[in-house]
Design a protein around this motif. Sequence first.
Motif, PDB file in Angstrom:
ATOM      1  N   ASN A   1      -9.763 -12.630   4.220  1.00 53.22           N
ATOM      2  CA  ASN A   1     -10.712 -11.533   4.398  1.00 53.22           C
ATOM      3  C   ASN A   1     -10.015 -10.237   4.751  1.00 53.22           C
ATOM      4  O   ASN A   1     -10.403  -9.161   4.320  1.00 53.22           O
ATOM      5  CB  ASN A   1     -11.704 -11.863   5.515  1.00 53.22           C
ATOM      6  N   ARG A   2      -9.011 -10.362   5.583  1.00 58.29           N
ATOM      7  CA  ARG A   2      -8.388  -9.177   6.138  1.00 58.29           C
ATOM      8  C   ARG A   2      -7.476  -8.494   5.121  1.00 58.29           C
ATOM      9  O   ARG A   2      -7.454  -7.268   5.048  1.00 58.29           O
ATOM     10  CB  ARG A   2      -7.604  -9.590   7.396  1.00 58.29           C
TER      11      ARG A   2
ATOM     12  N   ASP B   1      -7.874   5.744  -1.907  1.00 59.70           N
ATOM     13  CA  ASP B   1      -6.488   5.920  -2.304  1.00 59.70           C
ATOM     14  C   ASP B   1      -6.381   6.580  -3.673  1.00 59.70           C
ATOM     15  O   ASP B   1      -5.531   7.437  -3.907  1.00 59.70           O
ATOM     16  CB  ASP B   1      -5.767   4.559  -2.338  1.00 59.70           C
TER      17      ASP B   1
ATOM     18  N   PRO C   1      -8.589   0.693  -3.848  1.00 58.44           N
ATOM     19  CA  PRO C   1      -9.698   1.400  -3.198  1.00 58.44           C
ATOM     20  C   PRO C   1      -9.862   2.831  -3.719  1.00 58.44           C
ATOM     21  O   PRO C   1      -8.895   3.503  -4.075  1.00 58.44           O
ATOM     22  CB  PRO C   1      -9.321   1.389  -1.720  1.00 58.44           C
ATOM     23  N   LEU C   2     -11.129   3.276  -3.723  1.00 57.12           N
ATOM     24  CA  LEU C   2     -11.443   4.603  -4.251  1.00 57.12           C
ATOM     25  C   LEU C   2     -10.775   5.707  -3.440  1.00 57.12           C
ATOM     26  O   LEU C   2     -10.350   6.715  -3.982  1.00 57.12           O
ATOM     27  CB  LEU C   2     -12.956   4.811  -4.247  1.00 57.12           C
TER      28      LEU C   2
ATOM     29  N   ARG D   1      -7.789  -5.261  -5.504  1.00 58.28           N
ATOM     30  CA  ARG D   1      -8.573  -4.102  -5.913  1.00 58.28           C
ATOM     31  C   ARG D   1      -7.848  -2.838  -5.484  1.00 58.28           C
ATOM     32  O   ARG D   1      -7.008  -2.859  -4.596  1.00 58.28           O
ATOM     33  CB  ARG D   1      -9.948  -4.149  -5.257  1.00 58.28           C
TER      34      ARG D   1
ATOM     35  N   SER E   1      -7.920  -8.329  -0.335  1.00 61.52           N
ATOM     36  CA  SER E   1      -8.460  -7.338  -1.263  1.00 61.52           C
ATOM     37  C   SER E   1      -7.448  -6.236  -1.552  1.00 61.52           C
ATOM     38  O   SER E   1      -7.505  -5.598  -2.602  1.00 61.52           O
ATOM     39  CB  SER E   1      -9.759  -6.758  -0.721  1.00 61.52           C
ATOM     40  N   ALA E   2      -6.500  -6.017  -0.632  1.00 61.44           N
ATOM     41  CA  ALA E   2      -5.462  -5.012  -0.897  1.00 61.44           C
ATOM     42  C   ALA E   2      -4.614  -5.409  -2.099  1.00 61.44           C
ATOM     43  O   ALA E   2      -3.958  -4.563  -2.708  1.00 61.44           O
ATOM     44  CB  ALA E   2      -4.579  -4.839   0.328  1.00 61.44           C
TER      45      ALA E   2
ATOM     46  N   LEU F   1       0.838  -1.201   0.000  1.00 59.16           N
ATOM     47  CA  LEU F   1       0.000   0.000   0.000  1.00 59.16           C
ATOM     48  C   LEU F   1       0.871   1.247   0.000  1.00 59.16           C
ATOM     49  O   LEU F   1       0.570   2.228  -0.689  1.00 59.16           O
ATOM     50  CB  LEU F   1      -0.938  -0.020   1.209  1.00 59.16           C
ATOM     51  N   HIS F   2       1.954   1.197   0.757  1.00 53.84           N
ATOM     52  CA  HIS F   2       2.867   2.341   0.773  1.00 53.84           C
ATOM     53  C   HIS F   2       3.498   2.540  -0.591  1.00 53.84           C
ATOM     54  O   HIS F   2       3.606   3.665  -1.081  1.00 53.84           O
ATOM     55  CB  HIS F   2       3.937   2.121   1.851  1.00 53.84           C
TER      56      HIS F   2
END
Lengths: 764, 764
Positions: free
Chosen positions: B675-676, B688, B685-686, B683, B679-680, B190-191
């Motif tokens: 689950n946790r 970000d 996310p909007l 997909r 998805s990172a 994510l970073h």
Amino acid sequence: MATVSDVTVSAAINSLSAVLFLVAFAILRLQPMNDRVYFSKWYLKGIRENPKTSGPFIKKFINLDIRMYLRFLNWMPAALKMPEPELIEHAGLDSAVYIRIYLLGLKIFIPIAALALSVLLPVNYTDRNFEIMSTKVKDLTFGEMDKFSISNVPPASKRLYVHISMAYVFTIWTCYMLYKEYKTVTDMRLHFLATENRRPDQFTVLVRNVPPDPEETISENIEHFFRVNHPDQYLLHQVVYNANKLAKIVNQKKDLHNRLIYYTNKYERKHDKRPTTKTGFWGLWGTRIDAIDYYTKEIEKLSKEEVAERERVIGDPKSVVPAAFVSFKSRWGAAVCAQTQQTRNPIHWLTTWAPQPRDVYWDNLAIPFIELNMRRLLIAAAVIGLTFFFMIPIAFVQTLANIESIEKVVPFLKPLINKGPIKSVIQGFLPGIVLKIFILILPMIVMAMSKIEGFVAISTLEARSAAKFHLFLIVNVFFGSIVAGTVLQQLEEFLNQKPADIPRIIGVSIPMKATFFMTYIMVDGWAGIAAEILRLIPLIIFHLKNIFLVKTEKDREEAMNPGSLAWPVTEPRMQLYFLLGLVYATVTPIFLPFIIVFFAFSYLVYRHQIINVYNQQYESAASFWPDVNRRIVISLIISQFLLVGILSTKDAVHSTPFLLVLPVLTFLFHRYCKNRFESAFRRFPLQDAMIKDTLEKATEPHLNVKVYLRDAYIHPVFKDVAVFDDFEDYEYPLVATKRSSRNGSQIGTDQGSPSVDLTSISIV
Amino acid sequence: MATVSDVTVSAAINSLSAVLFLVAFAILRLQPMNDRVYFSKWYLKGIRENPKTSGPFIKKFINLDIRMYLRFLNWMPAALKMPEPELIEHAGLDSAVYIRIYLLGLKIFIPIAALALSVLLPVNYTDRNFEIMSTKVKDLTFGEMDKFSISNVPPASKRLYVHISMAYVFTIWTCYMLYKEYKTVTDMRLHFLATENRRPDQFTVLVRNVPPDPEETISENIEHFFRVNHPDQYLLHQVVYNANKLAKIVNQKKDLHNRLIYYTNKYERKHDKRPTTKTGFWGLWGTRIDAIDYYTKEIEKLSKEEVAERERVIGDPKSVVPAAFVSFKSRWGAAVCAQTQQTRNPIHWLTTWAPQPRDVYWDNLAIPFIELNMRRLLIAAAVIGLTFFFMIPIAFVQTLANIESIEKVVPFLKPLINKGPIKSVIQGFLPGIVLKIFILILPMIVMAMSKIEGFVAISTLEARSAAKFHLFLIVNVFFGSIVAGTVLQQLEEFLNQKPADIPRIIGVSIPMKATFFMTYIMVDGWAGIAAEILRLIPLIIFHLKNIFLVKTEKDREEAMNPGSLAWPVTEPRMQLYFLLGLVYATVTPIFLPFIIVFFAFSYLVYRHQIINVYNQQYESAASFWPDVNRRIVISLIISQFLLVGILSTKDAVHSTPFLLVLPVLTFLFHRYCKNRFESAFRRFPLQDAMIKDTLEKATEPHLNVKVYLRDAYIHPVFKDVAVFDDFEDYEYPLVATKRSSRNGSQIGTDQGSPSVDLTSISIV
């Protein structure tokens, strides 16, 4: 085991009871006093009113017109008359598609039955396995029924190729019909969605697990989040209150209100004595006091409590649940938000389509999101436990079904139960009834489990319950009945079998159980459906309410309980018949007419009920169809594997690879259907949303969506209309319009303040 | 079976070859002439240039500085020195996370090994099952190795509780480390995504299966569709041409070009004789002609063909594939489009995130969408076939591993192979080598299969290949080696076992196969990894190219083949070691140090290679991590089931339910992680997307995204830069910028016309 006469007796009994139910229905429905029970749908739609008769007073209650009794089967053609588009208009797509499942059963099984009876039946009957066997083994006795089944074909016979090729034909036909139906239903759904009126849920998304923000309230946090991330589309949101306690008080009050009315009515009829009650539980013990005074006081007390609780809920920030209904300016905006992931953390800001307001199961909205996984896990374990521990009573039922074992256990009953007709009754009737009673309790357990799982829409709760019930029926009623008494009595023994032997064991059992399932169909499918149309329990309750509670016309309306389709019970049940039909199509073709009678009769009855009685709680636009299709495919695959087992008992092991192609092909067919159609039932495409938006903009350029959506998702206990009114939700667009006209001047953002208009809540 | 000395000999041989490889590497890397082979990454980054030495000519090729040879292990600390953030900056996140998998292996297995060696080893070794057994059964011989394993614990011993509790400890520790690592990698990803530069794929969506429209071209149809359904966000699109034939011509031309250079160089060196060649295949037969003239002519011919084909592709509407890269004004718009369904028909207008331009596998974009399902189905069948037919050679390898069976088959070899050291070599070395050769061919087969499946990104192709290879390794190398010779020789026999006996059969075999797998690790894991750092094949090819083909500095750059991580091979391989480590942790603790050496050594080698050599073809931002995590969990669950089997051979059946809790818990852990975190990785996310968009708007208010994106997704054969340049794609932002500066004036819609700027294509 069972003889032809056993089945005949059972068929006679069950047909007779079915006919009796139908006659009773035909008579009762003609009585004006029952009109609201048998035509409730029309009353709810406001089309039918209390029958006005100019004749004597008695005519108001009992129909004296003899001619009408003569045409007592009149309802049947009437039920068939309404064309499908009108039916959708009248009762919704869910109901219209529901009865299509019965029609699908007919479409699948009538051609299969025709083929099976004309080809397989002669093939089986003209063979002579039993003759051969009975000369060899002395003690062996076969029922005459078995002569019609595959059991009469000797091992390694060339005739078995007929059965194998029939299995192919049946599979291809079933898949073809399934495909056609899936396509039709998809088209119907898309057409329905495209033409349906504006509804709040088209614009609204349910967002859950809003993360806490130390500097903002939940409402502010939600507003800021969506203003930033959906800047062009965000319109407004409605926070969710944890009003479960308030709802409980309101319900209690409703209950007390009913009692008050009961005693008031009683007093009005007999003015000589004021009615009394006791203060204890259900008025059964405690001090005797004046009933009217007591309940009036109690209601006042509860009203005060209600006001206090209502204020607490709205005032206390802790009663705001970290979830909200977020509405957008267009359907496009809502479709985008519902289908996308909002933030990095996939368990925060979870968005899904909002259920219809009348479909929301409010109690579960307050469940913390963290709990949900744990709850689902526990329920999964509970379902497995329930499914496998129910085995024990079912196994017991199976021993009852076997008359020889009763004789062994209670030998002194032997002279009694061995008499011809009694034996037939026990053999044919009892096991079905016992099983049926078990199954009657189950839906409630299963629904309670689904509620614990924490789903927030009634439609989802019903779908989940249906899934659980379906699993139960397949494992217990189907496999339980087949296997019990041969292997499953000892699971350990079963595990110690060679894997190659398991299908063989089941294969031996299936043809022998045909008569048991025939009886089951007649009890559950014939007589049971006939009882459905009679609506005995709602009838009795309606008249009791009518006598004790009804004062005004509105009360009378409330006393009606039109009921609904009972999806979680009826759908798995019909899936069981699909399974039985597919399994026995190749094994015991004589079984199929029983299935066909079930589907035809059910189609007729449910079409009638949907037109005249039922009032659906929600409209899901047939979103259940993928489940229906999947379950029929599962049944088909089970039937194919069982046929492998059956043929392996016939020394036709070389046919196994040939037959194993079938489940593979069927599975591929399922994948294809899933890819091709399922998304139409799960997602709402942007193109369709855009078309509807554009059309609306063109036809209603001055529509104020904000006003329309403002109060759509208010918890029912906060609505200013009477909370006692069960059907109020049904007419929600009217409610919203009523309110919006008053709130019309309040357009603009009311940032941060709770969206419930406190002044407009009139305390009942 | 094998004795300690067998393993020692094998360890000695493999360690020795590993050391030899390392020494060779240490010497070769110091030679300036090999600089481009061992430091290619730095050349590609433009940081390193040809070594400039002022000394004698020879110094340009060979390093004469003795001091440098003394520090020949210098690369090891150097490989460890670069801190992780710098590594990510230098080599990308994929590479940085890749070597974290080896680190994860160390984190999992070092504590497990410490515990197992200090607790389980003494428990096993001090028991005396073999003493008891050898007194009872005469012929039975055990290797000394088995004394360290669970085999030395007699049945029903209380000591087995130590093994069971250790299984719990190991599972909990592994899950804990997996969870921590998943969390870290998710944060890193994510970073990385949040800080990475502007890239075309952030704005772009690949739309496939555009339905035909009789009135519009595909390009018009796409433009209209997105203008209507994403009115505020649609920017431009780039149609996809079926340029596969053109690409083939370009490749042929490149090949001929190389030959021409080869002969020109040859002629330049020896001016006395013009080189000749033969016209036939590979110059092996046919008429002898002048080589330079021949190839010059051939190239001219192909150039003409290329021009014709290029015009045909661009001019013919039939060469436009019904797919396109659609770019949006913002990342938010692209994220919305990629995550939503566009139309009713779920197989039309399919949108997914576009791969990076350098990640696109162009050949597969032309495959009609309808074909894809069929292709995937066929390949699924082929994979199953491949996985199970490879069994046969593996079983053959297993018989080789058993020296006694060689003696039986070829008795005259007996005196030869029975001599001590030779026996040990055969026992310890040969089976690993044979198996390794089989496995070396496989990745190519598997990659070819993945290409047939029709995925359009190289990263996806590699992920799919890895999945197939992983399945293969588990079934064949792991289970194949364990089961072969005991049951799988006859599948029928296996099916006729009682199901309860299958784990028992495998359970008996596992401890006996420990030495085989130890050898396998040493050959494949130790010597194999050391060979990786030597890069013998790229070294040879580089020097061959250098001699025959290189004329300019640019040619020399092209001659370098830095290679990349070979994900489809290396990841499944390390998964095999995870599996072996987890399985043998409780059974044969002495196994673990071998695993740890593998992970530590690999970590070192690959860290060095990533820093100095490899050049990744694409950057997926560690999107492979869910696969890695899932496969380790699968290994863990397999190890748990196998322990059940092993303990059932020890008459500890009552422990089974206690052990079966473990796989259930592990599976739940997997679900939770999925689950946790997953998805990172799937997909975007909007929120970000919005943050990046807003930031960009603030920092670069005058950025023209349209110009930036205009030519990002042009098929490489249409790019005006030399198509021979393999690394051109790597610097794509520069390319795009170069072009955009020229196209800057063309802003505006070029509706309908193909977006390829014909005038700008310079024919090479």
